[in-house]
Design an enzyme around this catalytic site. Structure first.
Site, mmCIF file in Angstrom:
data_model
loop_
_atom_site.group_PDB
_atom_site.id
_atom_site.type_symbol
_atom_site.label_atom_id
_atom_site.label_comp_id
_atom_site.label_asym_id
_atom_site.label_seq_id
_atom_site.Cartn_x
_atom_site.Cartn_y
_atom_site.Cartn_z
ATOM 1 N N HIS A 159 0.837 -1.198 0.000
ATOM 2 C CA HIS A 159 0.000 0.000 0.000
ATOM 3 C C HIS A 159 0.877 1.256 0.000
ATOM 4 O O HIS A 159 1.967 1.261 0.581
ATOM 5 C CB HIS A 159 -0.895 0.040 1.231
ATOM 6 C CG HIS A 159 -1.699 -1.209 1.426
ATOM 7 N ND1 HIS A 159 -2.652 -1.641 0.533
ATOM 8 C CD2 HIS A 159 -1.683 -2.135 2.419
ATOM 9 C CE1 HIS A 159 -3.196 -2.761 0.966
ATOM 10 N NE2 HIS A 159 -2.616 -3.082 2.116
ATOM 11 N N HIS A 161 3.310 -7.510 1.836
ATOM 12 C CA HIS A 161 2.716 -8.384 2.852
ATOM 13 C C HIS A 161 1.606 -9.225 2.252
ATOM 14 O O HIS A 161 1.087 -8.939 1.168
ATOM 15 C CB HIS A 161 2.147 -7.541 3.998
ATOM 16 C CG HIS A 161 1.041 -6.616 3.574
ATOM 17 N ND1 HIS A 161 1.277 -5.376 3.035
ATOM 18 C CD2 HIS A 161 -0.308 -6.773 3.584
ATOM 19 C CE1 HIS A 161 0.122 -4.802 2.743
ATOM 20 N NE2 HIS A 161 -0.857 -5.629 3.063
ATOM 21 N N ARG A 215 -1.426 -4.923 -6.105
ATOM 22 C CA ARG A 215 -1.241 -6.369 -6.068
ATOM 23 C C ARG A 215 0.075 -6.726 -6.753
ATOM 24 O O ARG A 215 0.324 -6.355 -7.895
ATOM 25 C CB ARG A 215 -2.427 -7.055 -6.741
ATOM 26 C CG ARG A 215 -2.563 -8.523 -6.424
ATOM 27 C CD ARG A 215 -3.812 -9.107 -7.057
ATOM 28 N NE ARG A 215 -5.031 -8.601 -6.456
ATOM 29 C CZ ARG A 215 -6.052 -8.090 -7.128
ATOM 30 N NH1 ARG A 215 -6.006 -8.027 -8.443
ATOM 31 N NH2 ARG A 215 -7.116 -7.656 -6.504
#
Length: 318
Positions: free
Chosen positions: A100, A175, A195
């Site tokens: 992110h 992650h 992604r």
């Protein structure tokens, strides 16, 4: 206005990797075969929680934030959007490997107010369950080369977890939550995900799910550094309070109640998710029963409250 907790209705989200534990373990009415997420305290436009009680019943949390700032001690400096989002995730299968952005990248590239720093409290984990947290690349060139080659086994760091573990995930951290794990996630109110790898899965139409390697390479922290943190514990009467993390965007606690405790709300507002047991909360001579799966906010208009019972809760504030 409110001299009581603000109880919220969870918003259930379909996910390709979801299961049925949000129904069997938390009693939520899951509308999908693969229900992966319950947005339990949310003012995000992609899944705003509805208020279940009091004068603002059936309004959304975002409505309350915008029109009744006194409930949160909201100031102009707080911005136009509610800052936090709390979810419960049921990973029946591996989640995609993702990353992110931080606030500045999210504002500049995506036009949204917040990036996404998050943290996880592990509610349940099957034997041998693990997370992906970070990578082994020494520099950005090595990171990009590994991504382009699909050298995921050598690139990604795997971390075993058990119930009760806590993990802090700053923006820019690669992650993934592994299969067999249920977590409660406290995060900035953002839904921006890049992604990186998705195990070559396809969507309902048989198409490969989109990857975002360019953005991921730009926002990933290189080299990866494991976050350092100290858990601080104190006891308030029959309540054990463990401060799990205190960072720029949120502070998160684990509360373990074994009896009675009278508390003062010292922050602008508190977010509370009951993760085990049941209790009673009393504010201004009004008493409410709470149990596992319930989520509520102690607003700024409530100064003192008491808890009685045997329960565990995850509590957070900005």
């Amino acid at each position: 206005m409110y001299n009581e907790p603000i109880f919220l209705e969870p918003v259930l989200q379909e996910r390709i990797w979801g299961g049925n534990k949000l129904s069997t373990e938390f009693g939520y009415q899951t509308p999908y075969e693969h229900t992966g997420e319950a947005w339990v305290i949310s003012a995000h436009p992609n899944g705003p929680s509805k208020i279940k009680n009091g004068p603002l019943e059936d309004n959304t949390l975002q409505d309350a934030w915008e029109k009744h700032g006194e409930l949160f001690n909201r100031t102009e400096a707080a911005g136009e959007s509610y800052p936090l989002l709390v979810k419960i995730l049921d990973a029946n299968e591996n989640l995609s490997v993702q990353v992110h952005p931080d606030d500045s990248y999210a504002k500049e590239k995506e036009g949204v107010p917040y990036g996404k720093t998050e943290c996880w409290y592990v509610l349940d984990a099957e034997e041998g369950a693990e997370l992906i947290l970070g990578h082994h690349a020494k520099n950005r060139e090595e990171l990009q080369e590994s991504m382009e080659k699909g050298a995921w086994e050598s690139l990604l760091k795997h971390v075993p977890v058990t119930a009760g573990d806590f993990v802090y995930v700053p923006s820019g951290t690669i992650h993934a939550i592994g299969a067999g794990i249920v977590i409660l996630e406290t995060q900035q109110s953002s839904d921006i995900t890049y992604r990186v790898y998705d195990y070559d899965r396809t969507d309902a139409n048989g198409n490969p799910r989109d990857l975002h390697l360019k953005q991921a390479a730009e926002v990933t922290n290189v080299p990866h550094k494991d976050p350092k943190g100290e858990i601080i514990q104190e006891t308030i009467e029959d309540l054990t309070v463990r401060k799990l993390v205190q960072e720029a965007y949120f502070t998160v606690y684990h509360w373990d109640l074994r009896g009675d405790s009278i508390l003062e709300r010292k922050k602008d507002f508190l977010q509370v998710s009951v993760i085990k047991g049941e209790a009673a909360i009393t504010t201004d001579n009004k008493t409410f029963r709470v149990e596992k799966g319930m989520n509520f906010i102690i607003p700024n208009t409530v100064k003192y409250f008491s808890l009685q019972g045997n329960a565990e809760m995850i509590v957070s504030h900005t």
